[in-house]
Design a protein around this motif. Structure first.
Motif, short mmCIF file in Angstrom:
data_model
loop_
_atom_site.label_atom_id
_atom_site.label_comp_id
_atom_site.label_asym_id
_atom_site.label_seq_id
_atom_site.Cartn_x
_atom_site.Cartn_y
_atom_site.Cartn_z
N HIS A 15 0.81 -1.23 0.00
CA HIS A 15 0.00 0.00 0.00
C HIS A 15 0.84 1.28 0.00
O HIS A 15 0.45 2.27 -0.58
CB HIS A 15 -1.00 0.00 1.17
CG HIS A 15 -0.40 0.34 2.50
ND1 HIS A 15 0.34 -0.57 3.23
CD2 HIS A 15 -0.40 1.48 3.22
CE1 HIS A 15 0.75 0.00 4.33
NE2 HIS A 15 0.32 1.25 4.37
N ASP A 16 2.00 1.26 0.65
CA ASP A 16 2.84 2.48 0.74
C ASP A 16 4.03 2.44 -0.20
O ASP A 16 5.01 3.17 0.01
CB ASP A 16 3.36 2.65 2.18
CG ASP A 16 2.41 3.48 3.03
OD1 ASP A 16 1.60 4.24 2.46
OD2 ASP A 16 2.50 3.37 4.27
N LYS A 45 6.10 5.40 -1.34
CA LYS A 45 7.01 6.14 -0.45
C LYS A 45 8.47 5.96 -0.85
O LYS A 45 9.33 6.70 -0.38
CB LYS A 45 6.80 5.72 1.01
CG LYS A 45 5.56 6.37 1.58
CD LYS A 45 5.54 6.29 3.08
CE LYS A 45 4.22 6.85 3.61
NZ LYS A 45 4.02 6.51 5.01
N HIS A 93 2.50 10.00 -2.58
CA HIS A 93 2.85 8.57 -2.57
C HIS A 93 1.73 7.62 -3.02
O HIS A 93 2.02 6.60 -3.63
CB HIS A 93 3.49 8.14 -1.23
CG HIS A 93 2.53 7.86 -0.13
ND1 HIS A 93 2.11 8.81 0.77
CD2 HIS A 93 1.89 6.72 0.24
CE1 HIS A 93 1.28 8.26 1.64
NE2 HIS A 93 1.14 7.00 1.33
N HIS A 151 -5.82 4.39 -0.27
CA HIS A 151 -5.77 4.05 1.17
C HIS A 151 -5.76 5.26 2.10
O HIS A 151 -5.88 5.10 3.31
CB HIS A 151 -4.60 3.10 1.48
CG HIS A 151 -3.24 3.73 1.42
ND1 HIS A 151 -2.53 3.89 0.25
CD2 HIS A 151 -2.44 4.23 2.41
CE1 HIS A 151 -1.38 4.46 0.52
NE2 HIS A 151 -1.29 4.69 1.82
N HIS A 152 -5.62 6.49 1.58
CA HIS A 152 -5.74 7.68 2.44
C HIS A 152 -7.04 8.44 2.19
O HIS A 152 -7.19 9.56 2.69
CB HIS A 152 -4.55 8.61 2.24
CG HIS A 152 -3.29 8.10 2.90
ND1 HIS A 152 -3.11 8.13 4.27
CD2 HIS A 152 -2.17 7.54 2.38
CE1 HIS A 152 -1.92 7.60 4.56
NE2 HIS A 152 -1.34 7.23 3.43
N ASP A 175 -4.07 0.38 8.35
CA ASP A 175 -2.95 1.31 8.18
C ASP A 175 -2.92 2.31 9.34
O ASP A 175 -1.88 2.49 9.99
CB ASP A 175 -3.17 2.04 6.84
CG ASP A 175 -2.07 3.02 6.51
OD1 ASP A 175 -0.93 2.80 6.93
OD2 ASP A 175 -2.36 4.02 5.81
FE LIG Z 1 0.22 5.72 2.98
#
Ligand SMILES: [Fe+2]
Ligand SMILES: [Fe+2]
Length: 400
Positions: free
Chosen positions: A250-251, A254, A279, A304-305, A333
């Motif tokens: 998911h990240d 980054k 990201h 996801h954010h 998360d």
């Molecule tokens: Fe994230």
């Protein structure tokens, strides 16, 4: 693929023969040369072949070699700290022999109870062939800070190899823009079997204090939480696995955010925040460019954010619901992020995080998913308490 199998078979034969004869015996050189001939055959179709050995699994390039699933050299190599071999375009006989000698030394040291550290391995390497632990390059970037979670009854799993693979995976994405999907799937399989082996832990919350990289720990934790919650909600085995991969990735975006911003102890400036908020878009793009079959993971990376009331980031022109997997990963998360000590704040206690999630049902979090998550946590606590009570009884019994 068949050239790769023939080469690995020749590698194993060479290692086996070399271990039987003393140094300087002509058979050793002959065995090494025969294997080098197979490497050259392979290099006609793939100039720079790369292999990963993860437990019993063998990965060539970006594909698992299923034909070698019972090839015991994979476990021997990974068990002796050689999880990755990368060949350069040209290898001469002396370099190849040196490489085989190094592998044999490593295996012999492990058999004698000593595993060489990565610096020792690097020092001993006299060949241009890169080999060693899978996290060899990523490990150099490990910071000195230690991540801590709020004190919690935690499942103790040995996730050294999985953490190394995730670190290496992030490094591969940053250096080559390529996602090693097969390795990611092997991590998910291994996390899934670790979760199921622990009968009294519904959601294994990992406190990987020995791993100092937040990104790695967080990716593993979110993957495990997402699989636990997906399973709790009765999703199929295939969906649980896909949610796990999505949680793990998911990240991913980054890797494009400078480390000074990711680890900044204070508040971010508006410019830094804008880079950070990029990201999800970068992650979705990286995933789709690597493998367009990963559309669920790409959707989760992108969404996801995003909150259920449309808040969060990135902002979308049209208002539509996020994918179920994105809303589920969002809860996992936030939970893991708040429970972890970060440079800019201390770790929260679980109850404080549960309150935070409860207060934001209907605005940030999908209420059904958030409720299921909290139920899952409570059930886990009950199981832990019951297991502790049984342990206590057993001890009392033994003492009496
Ligand atoms: Fe994230
Ligand atoms: Fe995250």
């Amino acid at each position: 693929m068949s050239e790769a199998i023939r080469f690995l078979t020749s590698l194993a034969q060479a290692l086996a023969k070399m271990s039987l004869y003393a140094d300087g015996h002509p058979t050793r050189a002959k065995a090494a040369d025969a294997s080098l001939a197979q490497l050259r055959e392979l290099q006609r179709v793939d100039a720079t072949p790369r292999f990963s050995f993860l437990g019993p699994a063998v990965v060539y390039g970006d594909r698992a070699i299923r034909e070698l699933s019972d090839w015991d050299w994979a476990a021997k190599l990974s068990g002796s700290g050689i999880q990755r071999i990368e060949f350069p375009e040209s290898v001469d006989p002396e370099e190849y022999r040196g490489f085989l000698e190094e592998i044999l030394t490593n295996i012999a040291l492990v058999a004698g109870g000593k595993l060489r550290s990565e610096p020792e391995l690097a020092q001993s390497r006299l060949t241009p062939i890169r080999f060693g632990a899978i996290g060899v390059r990523a490990s150099q970037a490990r910071s000195a800070t230690t991540e801590e979670h709020a004190p919690e009854p935690a499942l103790q799993l040995d996730l050294t190899e999985e953490a190394d693979v995730v670190m290496w995976m992030h490094d591969e994405v940053a250096a080559r823009g390529r996602l090693p999907l097969v390795e990611a799937e092997i991590v998910i399989d291994s996390l899934s079997s670790a979760m199921h082996q622990q009968a009294n832990a519904l959601v294994p919350l990992l406190t990987l204090k020995e791993f100092d990289q937040y990104t790695t720990t967080h990716a593993l934790n979110v993957a495990v939480l997402a699989m636990g919650l997906a399973e709790h909600l009765g999703l199929s085995t295939r969906e649980v696995r896909a949610y796990g991969v999505a949680g793990l990735l998911h990240d991913l975006g980054k890797v494009k955010v400078p480390v000074e911003i990711v680890q900044k102890p204070g508040a971010l400036t508006p410019e830094e925040r804008a880079i950070m908020c990029q990201h999800p878009v970068d992650g979705a793009r990286l995933i789709l460019e690597s493998d367009n079959r990963l559309d669920l993971s790409a959707a989760v990376a992108f969404e996801h954010h995003i909150m259920i009331d449309g808040g969060g980031y990135p902002t979308r022109r049209s208002r539509r619901d996020c994918h179920h997997a994105s809303m589920l990963v969002h809860v996992c998360d936030v939970f893991d992020a708040l429970r972890t000590h970060r440079p800019y704040r201390v770790a929260w206690e679980t109850n404080a995080v549960v309150d935070y999630i409860t207060q934001r049902m209907n605005t940030e979090f999908h209420p059904d998913i958030a409720r299921a998550f909290i139920t899952m946590l409570r059930e886990r606590e009950l199981r832990d308490a019951r297991a502790d009570a049984i342990d206590g009884l057993a001890i009392a019994h033994a003492v009496a």
